[in-house]
Enzyme design. Structure first.
Site, PDB file in Angstrom:
ATOM      1  CG  ASP A  97      -0.154  -0.288   2.514  1.00 59.62           C
ATOM      2  OD1 ASP A  97       1.057  -0.060   2.531  1.00 59.62           O
ATOM      3  OD2 ASP A  97      -0.780  -0.741   3.494  1.00 59.62           O
ATOM      4  CD  GLU A 119       0.291  -6.822   3.047  1.00 57.84           C
ATOM      5  OE1 GLU A 119       0.333  -5.600   2.954  1.00 57.84           O
ATOM      6  OE2 GLU A 119       1.046  -7.468   3.789  1.00 57.84           O
ATOM      7  CD  GLU A 133       0.699   4.234   4.804  1.00 57.81           C
ATOM      8  OE1 GLU A 133      -0.197   4.899   5.380  1.00 57.81           O
ATOM      9  OE2 GLU A 133       1.907   4.496   4.903  1.00 57.81           O
ATOM     10  CG  HIS A 205       7.237   3.408   9.801  1.00 57.66           C
ATOM     11  ND1 HIS A 205       6.355   3.710   8.788  1.00 57.66           N
ATOM     12  CD2 HIS A 205       7.097   2.088  10.016  1.00 57.66           C
ATOM     13  CE1 HIS A 205       5.730   2.616   8.411  1.00 57.66           C
ATOM     14  NE2 HIS A 205       6.156   1.612   9.142  1.00 57.66           N
ATOM     15  NE  ARG A 207       4.057   9.478   4.674  1.00 55.75           N
ATOM     16  CZ  ARG A 207       4.861  10.254   3.984  1.00 55.75           C
ATOM     17  NH1 ARG A 207       4.628  11.537   3.893  1.00 55.75           N
ATOM     18  NH2 ARG A 207       5.898   9.761   3.342  1.00 55.75           N
ATOM     19  CG  HIS A 238      11.521   4.524   9.308  1.00 58.94           C
ATOM     20  ND1 HIS A 238      11.673   5.547   8.407  1.00 58.94           N
ATOM     21  CD2 HIS A 238      10.880   3.530   8.639  1.00 58.94           C
ATOM     22  CE1 HIS A 238      11.148   5.183   7.241  1.00 58.94           C
ATOM     23  NE2 HIS A 238      10.660   3.955   7.356  1.00 58.94           N
TER      24      HIS A 238
END
Ligand code: UD1
Ligand code: UDP
Length: 369
Positions: A97, A119, A133, A205, A207, A238
């Protein structure tokens, strides 16, 4: 007749989850497998490809520091268009995604190249969560010829959206293939851990957590470390500057918190195996940890992976520092609560997902012959 399958990977999790598919395609007699790295991630992607001994045939070198979603998408679409026209693949595959996957699906659609989504069918139902995503996978899903769904729940999501059952294959998640390929050997961690302390492994990590929520997460980790001198927190950070700068600033000086660069996949699996508890907002880790019998507290309010939550081996704790500390403390102090979450159940696959994906493509190529 030989057919060409182009596998597109951009970020760390895509490379991990596509590695078993790429290996399986490479073993096929009548398929040429080409690997295109968009390098939406540079360092993290190279780390994984090297770990799986995969060499990209084509590399778009897209990543820029602090890249915006719009600039990233625009560059990807232009570059992918050129490379797809030059390569003329029979089929394109991409996983997950990310912006790479959404752009790959769209570029294929514009050129009418059949696209297989690995997926497929994960949904929260909230277009802005996770951001971006959920939108990426919904868009990719609309443009997909073959939906390779990891679980029955994902199959049901796709059926509800009107996807024809004949276009969906229940495969399991390729991350379990990758995990089984890797977890058999114990790779050296390369970091000195105190054997007398329980290991809490952390990654973050997302957003949606940037800014205040991520600061709250760091405060919770600091409190946990300070209140529990018998634990050691290992946090491979990350490289996204929104994460890295804050993590080092807020956690860098706490004695029982070890911050380090992202680990190669095999050592990271070693760290998971050695851990007592995992605290993370990662998608892949929510799938791997249950297979290794490790409880995960997920730093999110919702998840597109409800299977492990329903089984009680993964728990959503969001970014509220009190909730994070309370839930982690419970698992540190209450052996019964801990055992309830450390049951080693794996709802995400049996390690044969890549083989099922290749079967579908083989049958398709035979039907076109
Ligand atoms: C991306 C994906 C996210 C996925 C995550 C996995 C999008 C929009 N986001 O998020 O879905 O869960 O990867 O980790 O597709 N950077 C480096 N080196 C690297 C990688 C990243 O320096 O190897 C830095 C760069 O400054 C880059 C920034 O991180 O601009 C953000 O990278 P990006 O791929 O846009 O977003 P992620 O947050 O990594
Ligand atoms: N991982 C890794 N090294 C690390 C941290 C994570 O190899 O230092 C692996 C982890 O095992 C999982 C994947 O990276 O398979 C998850 O990637 P990430 O959290 O970046 O993305 P997400 O899964 O959230 O999309």
């Amino acid at each position: 007749m030989t057919r060409k399958v182009l596998c597109i990977v951009g970020t760390r999790p895509e490379a991990i989850k596509m590695a078993p598919v790429i290996k399986a395609l490479q073993a096929e007699e009548h398929i040429v497998c080409r690997v295109l790295a968009t390098a939406q991630h540079r360092g993290l992607l190279d780390q994984v490809l090297e770990g799986f001994a995969i060499t990209a045939d084509l590399d778009l070198d897209i990543m820029r520091p602090h890249q915006s979603l719009t600039a990233l998408t625009s560059r990807l679409l232009v570059e992918l268009d050129g490379v797809l026209q030059a390569e003329q693949p029979d089929v394109v595959l991409a996983q997950g995604d990310t912006t790479t996957v959404m752009s790959a699906a769209l570029a294929c659609f514009y050129l009418q190249i059949p696209f297989g989504h690995v997926e497929a069918g994960l949904r929260t139902g909230d277009l802005c969560n996770p951001f971006p995503e959920e939108a990426n996978r919904v868009i990719a899903g609309k443009l997909t010829r073959w939906h390779f769904a990891p679980t029955q729940h994902a199959v049901d999501n796709l059926l509800r959206e009107g996807v024809a059952a004949s276009d969906i294959t229940l495969t399991g998640n390729t991350v379990i293939d990758a995990l089984l390929m890797t977890a058999a050997q114990d790779s050296a961690l390369g970091i000195q851990l105190d054997p007398g302390k329980r290991l809490v492994l952390v990654t973050s990590h997302r957003r949606e957590n940037f800014g205040e929520p991520f600061q709250h997460i760091c405060q919770a980790l600091k409190r946990l470390a300070e209140c529990n001198p018998d634990i050691q927190i290992l946090y491979p950070v990350h490289p996204n500057p929104n994460v890295k700068d804050v993590a080092y600033q807020l956690l860098g000086l706490t004695p029982n918190i070890i911050l380090c660069a992202p680990l190669d996949y095999a050592p990271f699996i070693t760290a998971m195996k050695r851990s007592y508890l995992i605290i993370s907002d990662s998608g892949g880790i929510q799938e791997e940890a249950p297979a290794l019998g490790k409880p995960v507290l997920v730093l999110r309010e919702e998840t597109e992976r409800p299977e492990a939550v329903d089984l009680g081996v993964v728990k959503l704790v969001g970014a509220n520092p009190d909730t994070i500390v309370e839930q982690a403390q419970r698992l540190l102090d209450d052996p019964q609560a801990y055992q309830g979450m450390a049951r080693g159940v794996s709802p995400y696959g049996d390690g044969k997902a890549a083989a099922r994906i290749v079967d579908v493509l083989r049958q398709y190529f035979q039907s076109c012959a």
